[in-house]
Write an enzyme that holds these catalytic residues in place. Sequence first.
Site, short mmCIF file in Angstrom:
data_model
loop_
_atom_site.label_atom_id
_atom_site.label_comp_id
_atom_site.label_asym_id
_atom_site.label_seq_id
_atom_site.Cartn_x
_atom_site.Cartn_y
_atom_site.Cartn_z
NE ARG A 55 -3.47 0.25 2.90
CZ ARG A 55 -4.48 0.48 3.73
NH1 ARG A 55 -4.78 1.69 4.08
NH2 ARG A 55 -5.17 -0.51 4.22
CG ASP A 58 2.64 -10.65 11.25
OD1 ASP A 58 3.54 -10.58 10.39
OD2 ASP A 58 2.18 -9.66 11.83
CB THR A 94 -1.94 7.07 -3.46
OG1 THR A 94 -1.35 5.76 -3.44
CG2 THR A 94 -1.00 8.04 -4.17
CG ASP A 101 -0.56 -9.87 9.54
OD1 ASP A 101 -0.52 -8.66 9.28
OD2 ASP A 101 -0.05 -10.75 8.81
N1 URA Z 1 -4.79 -9.05 6.38
C1 URA Z 1 -4.66 -9.94 7.39
O1 URA Z 1 -3.69 -10.69 7.44
N2 URA Z 1 -5.62 -10.00 8.32
C2 URA Z 1 -6.70 -9.19 8.31
O2 URA Z 1 -7.54 -9.31 9.20
C3 URA Z 1 -6.82 -8.27 7.25
C4 URA Z 1 -5.86 -8.22 6.29
#
Ligand code: URA
Length: 217
Positions: A112, A210, A116, A207
Amino acid sequence: MTDAVADAGSDVTVLDDDPIAGVQLASLRDHTTTPEHFRHHAQRLGSILALRAIQGIPSERREVMSPLGAAAAIGPGATIVAVPVLRAGLGLLPGVHDVLPTALVGMIGLERDAETLQARRYYFKVPPLDGAWVLVLEPMLATGGSASDAVKALDAEGAEQVTVLSVVATQQGIDRITSENPGVRIVTAAIDERLDDNGYIVPGLGDFGDRLFGTPH
Ligand code: URA
């Protein structure tokens, strides 16, 4: 299994009453699941999503010789290309290959742009896509921005059918992808309630990248 048609020409499948997918999803959501086991469940769910995504692919007929004689056989009649969106999408790839071992692989890296807030492609490498059935591996469809950008790029390369494989989606993400990409298909294990202020899906699973790779959040 819910076959929800979000708008004309779109095709969204939610495996929310499939107990086989559900057991894998429950383990992915569980906050005590270790990266080692998270990878295992992501692989299993990748296979389930891929088998659903490939339904309707053209078949090619051939003949095979069994020890007792000729037998009719069929196989996929189109090239299948799996395209993980880096890095979380890599978690679904082993499971896709378990059930579609001849699938070719492309890769898309998106980040990202801080100014922007648009997805910017920093890596894009795919095999020839003319006539191919392409599976975009993007486990978390939050705003849908990355997946939608990926679908546009793959469409532009001549893909015949693009299907997004997701673990957890939001309705907002699904609506964005389907409205920006007529003809796209989405197969997801679940649609969750909402996004939090940091863009995480709630309740989601945290995530994905992660948890897959054990990086601290
Ligand atoms: N990306 C992720 O890994 N988890 C989310 O909840 C949203 C985007």
